[in-house]
Design a protein around this motif. Sequence first.
Motif, PDB file in Angstrom:
ATOM      1  N   TRP A 130     -88.905 -54.704 -30.162  1.00 50.85           N
ATOM      2  CA  TRP A 130     -87.768 -54.322 -31.006  1.00 50.85           C
ATOM      3  C   TRP A 130     -87.676 -52.836 -31.250  1.00 50.85           C
ATOM      4  CZ3 TRP A 130     -84.672 -57.954 -30.351  1.00 50.85           C
ATOM      5  CH2 TRP A 130     -85.105 -59.279 -30.292  1.00 50.85           C
ATOM      6  N   ALA A 131     -88.808 -52.173 -31.319  1.00 52.21           N
ATOM      7  CA  ALA A 131     -88.774 -50.717 -31.513  1.00 52.21           C
ATOM      8  C   ALA A 131     -88.126 -50.051 -30.299  1.00 52.21           C
ATOM      9  CB  ALA A 131     -90.192 -50.201 -31.736  1.00 52.21           C
ATOM     10  N   THR A 132     -88.519 -50.506 -29.127  1.00 51.36           N
ATOM     11  CA  THR A 132     -87.949 -49.966 -27.897  1.00 51.36           C
ATOM     12  C   THR A 132     -86.457 -50.276 -27.814  1.00 51.36           C
ATOM     13  OG1 THR A 132     -90.057 -50.477 -26.837  1.00 51.36           O
ATOM     14  CG2 THR A 132     -88.219 -49.941 -25.384  1.00 51.36           C
ATOM     15  N   ILE A 133     -86.123 -51.517 -28.113  1.00 53.13           N
ATOM     16  CA  ILE A 133     -84.721 -51.937 -28.054  1.00 53.13           C
ATOM     17  C   ILE A 133     -83.872 -51.119 -29.026  1.00 53.13           C
ATOM     18  CG2 ILE A 133     -83.171 -53.853 -28.645  1.00 53.13           C
ATOM     19  CD1 ILE A 133     -85.424 -55.704 -27.474  1.00 53.13           C
ATOM     20  N   SER A 134     -84.422 -50.934 -30.232  1.00 50.47           N
ATOM     21  CA  SER A 134     -83.710 -50.148 -31.242  1.00 50.47           C
ATOM     22  C   SER A 134     -83.444 -48.734 -30.729  1.00 50.47           C
ATOM     23  CB  SER A 134     -84.548 -50.105 -32.524  1.00 50.47           C
ATOM     24  OG  SER A 134     -84.067 -49.122 -33.394  1.00 50.47           O
ATOM     25  N   GLU A 135     -84.444 -48.171 -30.095  1.00 51.83           N
ATOM     26  CA  GLU A 135     -84.346 -46.784 -29.621  1.00 51.83           C
ATOM     27  C   GLU A 135     -83.415 -46.663 -28.402  1.00 51.83           C
ATOM     28  OE1 GLU A 135     -88.183 -45.123 -28.739  1.00 51.83           O
ATOM     29  OE2 GLU A 135     -87.273 -43.430 -27.688  1.00 51.83           O
ATOM     30  N   LYS A 136     -83.632 -47.553 -27.424  1.00 46.26           N
ATOM     31  CA  LYS A 136     -82.902 -47.437 -26.156  1.00 46.26           C
ATOM     32  C   LYS A 136     -81.447 -47.881 -26.248  1.00 46.26           C
ATOM     33  CE  LYS A 136     -86.654 -46.311 -23.722  1.00 46.26           C
ATOM     34  NZ  LYS A 136     -86.833 -45.003 -23.095  1.00 46.26           N
ATOM     35  N   SER A 137     -81.177 -48.772 -27.190  1.00 44.09           N
ATOM     36  CA  SER A 137     -79.814 -49.306 -27.263  1.00 44.09           C
ATOM     37  C   SER A 137     -78.806 -48.256 -27.731  1.00 44.09           C
ATOM     38  CB  SER A 137     -79.773 -50.498 -28.219  1.00 44.09           C
ATOM     39  OG  SER A 137     -80.063 -50.068 -29.538  1.00 44.09           O
ATOM     40  N   SER A 187     -83.459 -55.049 -37.764  1.00 45.72           N
ATOM     41  CA  SER A 187     -82.078 -55.505 -37.754  1.00 45.72           C
ATOM     42  C   SER A 187     -81.721 -56.116 -36.399  1.00 45.72           C
ATOM     43  CB  SER A 187     -81.158 -54.326 -38.070  1.00 45.72           C
ATOM     44  OG  SER A 187     -79.822 -54.741 -38.144  1.00 45.72           O
ATOM     45  N   CYS A 188     -82.196 -55.476 -35.323  1.00 39.94           N
ATOM     46  CA  CYS A 188     -81.956 -55.994 -33.970  1.00 39.94           C
ATOM     47  C   CYS A 188     -82.608 -57.361 -33.814  1.00 39.94           C
ATOM     48  CB  CYS A 188     -82.521 -55.038 -32.917  1.00 39.94           C
ATOM     49  SG  CYS A 188     -81.653 -53.463 -32.838  1.00 39.94           S
ATOM     50  N   ARG A 189     -83.847 -57.436 -34.266  1.00 43.44           N
ATOM     51  CA  ARG A 189     -84.581 -58.695 -34.151  1.00 43.44           C
ATOM     52  C   ARG A 189     -83.846 -59.822 -34.874  1.00 43.44           C
ATOM     53  NH1 ARG A 189     -87.298 -60.661 -38.017  1.00 43.44           N
ATOM     54  NH2 ARG A 189     -88.409 -62.588 -37.621  1.00 43.44           N
ATOM     55  N   LEU A 190     -83.404 -59.529 -36.094  1.00 39.82           N
ATOM     56  CA  LEU A 190     -82.723 -60.530 -36.911  1.00 39.82           C
ATOM     57  C   LEU A 190     -81.429 -60.996 -36.246  1.00 39.82           C
ATOM     58  CD1 LEU A 190     -83.353 -61.677 -39.782  1.00 39.82           C
ATOM     59  CD2 LEU A 190     -81.512 -60.224 -40.583  1.00 39.82           C
ATOM     60  N   ARG A 191     -80.669 -60.035 -35.736  1.00 39.59           N
ATOM     61  CA  ARG A 191     -79.400 -60.371 -35.099  1.00 39.59           C
ATOM     62  C   ARG A 191     -79.620 -61.235 -33.862  1.00 39.59           C
ATOM     63  NH1 ARG A 191     -74.254 -61.269 -36.558  1.00 39.59           N
ATOM     64  NH2 ARG A 191     -72.944 -61.186 -34.734  1.00 39.59           N
ATOM     65  N   TRP A 192     -80.618 -60.858 -33.086  1.00 41.39           N
ATOM     66  CA  TRP A 192     -80.921 -61.621 -31.873  1.00 41.39           C
ATOM     67  C   TRP A 192     -81.379 -63.032 -32.235  1.00 41.39           C
ATOM     68  CZ3 TRP A 192     -80.387 -61.884 -26.781  1.00 41.39           C
ATOM     69  CH2 TRP A 192     -81.233 -62.731 -26.072  1.00 41.39           C
ATOM     70  N   LYS A 193     -82.321 -63.083 -33.148  1.00 41.15           N
ATOM     71  CA  LYS A 193     -82.930 -64.360 -33.490  1.00 41.15           C
ATOM     72  C   LYS A 193     -81.920 -65.333 -34.100  1.00 41.15           C
ATOM     73  CE  LYS A 193     -86.646 -66.078 -36.252  1.00 41.15           C
ATOM     74  NZ  LYS A 193     -87.365 -65.793 -37.478  1.00 41.15           N
ATOM     75  N   ASN A 194     -81.020 -64.801 -34.938  1.00 39.75           N
ATOM     76  CA  ASN A 194     -80.126 -65.686 -35.669  1.00 39.75           C
ATOM     77  C   ASN A 194     -78.802 -65.956 -34.967  1.00 39.75           C
ATOM     78  OD1 ASN A 194     -81.949 -66.039 -37.751  1.00 39.75           O
ATOM     79  ND2 ASN A 194     -81.119 -64.382 -38.969  1.00 39.75           N
ATOM     80  N   TYR A 195     -78.401 -65.078 -34.045  1.00 43.94           N
ATOM     81  CA  TYR A 195     -77.053 -65.247 -33.484  1.00 43.94           C
ATOM     82  C   TYR A 195     -76.929 -65.101 -31.980  1.00 43.94           C
ATOM     83  CZ  TYR A 195     -76.162 -65.090 -38.305  1.00 43.94           C
ATOM     84  OH  TYR A 195     -76.214 -65.401 -39.615  1.00 43.94           O
TER      85      TYR A 195
END
Length: 211
Positions: free
Chosen positions: A35-42, A50-58
């Motif tokens: 998630w840290a990488t995703i947050s940075e690279k996105s 926040s990314c993790r939560l969005r992915w996991k829930n939706y």
Amino acid sequence: MKDKDVKTRMKRGFWKPEEDLILKNCVETHGEGNWATISEKSGLMRSGKSCRLRWKNYLRPNIKRGMMSEDEKDLIIRLHKLLGNRWSLIAGRLPGRTDNEVKNFWNTHLNNKRSCRGKKKHVKSKEANTQSTQGKMQEYPAETVSNQEVATKTALDSWIEEMQDLLSPPTMNNMPFLEDEPFIPILDDIVLLEAFTSTGKETWNEIQPFL
DNA sequence: AACGCTATCAACCGCTCTCGC
DNA sequence: AGCGAGAGCGGTTGATAGCGT
């Protein structure tokens, strides 16, 4: 840069469809969990959390949205009785449902404490409505339950009772840690139970010898 | 039609857990 | 063993849709 600065620069609030798309692509590229990488690279300016939560829930595949079925409601009630507020564990027994969804569902539909929230004053015609919703947690009004549902509930009732019996065998009474975490030792058994029931072994007597 | 209140649910916060060093 | 970073979890908040008056 200080954490505080990073935090204040992070974007918050509701996700836009285009952000979802970017996040989805990033998860496919970098893998779920980084998630840290995703947050940075996105470049979304969203925190890893926040990314993790969005992915996991939706955004995760096989997410089931919409109304809970009667069976799901029933299972939530019973698993909550067994596991308490272990939302992730409860959600784990409900395919396609997330812990957040289960938690929200419990708090809004099934938890009678919830109705006390806020600065309520005026309790009028809606009260009866609210109370009937809350009542689901306690009982099943006979007039609203079909024979098939009754049969399912009866089977589940006996299953729950059997599981509860497992929580208090005499040999466990001297194990103080179980007072706080009474379910942990049997969680694997619950998983096993589900595995057996999925293969046709549905009664306790059929399953018990394997536990 | 306007207003107030409630119910719902997406998202955030803070704590705990896990893992690598 | 101790520490720090990142991930996960449960509790809580806040926006808003919908309903009643």
